[in-house]
Design an enzyme around this catalytic site. Sequence first.
Site, short mmCIF file in Angstrom:
data_model
loop_
_atom_site.label_atom_id
_atom_site.label_comp_id
_atom_site.label_asym_id
_atom_site.label_seq_id
_atom_site.Cartn_x
_atom_site.Cartn_y
_atom_site.Cartn_z
N PHE A 147 0.69 -1.09 -0.08
CA PHE A 147 0.05 0.02 0.05
C PHE A 147 0.89 1.14 -0.15
O PHE A 147 1.86 1.44 0.70
CB PHE A 147 -0.90 0.12 1.26
CG PHE A 147 -1.90 -1.08 1.39
CD1 PHE A 147 -3.07 -0.95 1.03
CD2 PHE A 147 -1.35 -2.18 2.27
CE1 PHE A 147 -3.97 -1.97 1.14
CE2 PHE A 147 -2.37 -3.30 2.46
CZ PHE A 147 -3.59 -2.85 1.95
N ASP A 148 0.35 2.21 -0.82
CA ASP A 148 0.97 3.74 -0.60
C ASP A 148 0.24 4.15 0.69
O ASP A 148 -0.68 3.82 1.26
CB ASP A 148 0.62 4.38 -1.71
CG ASP A 148 1.21 5.78 -1.65
OD1 ASP A 148 2.33 6.21 -0.91
OD2 ASP A 148 0.35 6.69 -2.26
N GLY A 149 0.84 5.31 1.12
CA GLY A 149 0.03 5.89 2.50
C GLY A 149 -0.94 6.90 2.15
O GLY A 149 -2.07 6.69 2.05
N PHE A 264 -1.16 -0.71 -4.11
CA PHE A 264 -2.06 0.16 -4.54
C PHE A 264 -1.40 1.55 -4.29
O PHE A 264 -0.65 1.79 -3.45
CB PHE A 264 -3.01 0.07 -3.21
CG PHE A 264 -3.98 -1.01 -3.33
CD1 PHE A 264 -4.96 -1.25 -4.26
CD2 PHE A 264 -3.79 -2.25 -2.57
CE1 PHE A 264 -5.74 -2.34 -4.65
CE2 PHE A 264 -4.38 -3.38 -2.62
CZ PHE A 264 -5.50 -3.35 -3.60
#
Length: 304
Positions: A147-149, A264
């Site tokens: 995941f991106d943040g 993502f």
Amino acid sequence: MVKDRKIYEEEGVETYVKYQEENENVPLKPGPAFYFVKALEQVNARLRELYPNDEELFDIVLMTNNHAQVGVRLINSINHYGLSIERFCMTGGESPIGYLTAYLTNLYLSADSEKVQEAIEAGIASATMFTANKDIPYCDKQLRVAFDGDAVLFSDESEQIVKEHGLDRFFEHEQMNENKPLAQGPLKGFLEDLGKLQKKFYTKDERLDCPIRTYLVTARSAASSGARVLKTLRSWGLEIDEALFLAGAPKGPILVKIRPHIFFDDQMFHIEGAQQLGTIAAHVPYGIGQKYNKSKPKDDTVKK
């Protein structure tokens, strides 16, 4: 179904349906979500071993605006690859988005960016999938999700400051608000779901052999803006297995090392960088970043 889509667009729906019926015993080729789904099913198999009577599993639904006559080829393809997808939603040319709430959808994936945008606007975690430009081997024993943040797990609050006021103001803002949790982003709920299932393995003393592993891969810097992210996850009661703060460095090479089944991100340049090096990436069309980019595939990979 890229070739199939061309038939539909160039020759019309009747020719398309006839083609599918004539080729119903020819398996469709794997798409970008294929290995992700295989990994979900591997987790389900492990959960059934540990909890034979438990219903808390990944429930995969095939949603398509294909006509029901195409269903035989879809079923034959699923059986050919040994997948366990029992639920279908075939809407005969209509958008399937209206059914997402009825199916209690936690995550919707599609190669059609317009449908994904519609789902995001309906409050459902969604992402546009892109096929990797090269093949890399995927782990078949462990589901890996990266995941991106900002604007993915978290809101785009901090990203707005970067876009509107620059990095110096962003660093100052993050340090001033270090102990104030970020608001949740569209994929926070999916990370939560993964965490619940991970805990079922931990309870059985399977932490070191858990078939789910999560990664945070963010362009943030650790020293200047990382603490707020980690404290936010802690305040939510969520664990992330690995956190990689890249301080603006490209994400592609790190993702090659991780080899996630899905990554993502809300920024198309990160999606494209991941794609080029072989990572299957999913664009989350959420937040201020969408003023600057749209999830339009460069190649013709939109599915029917």
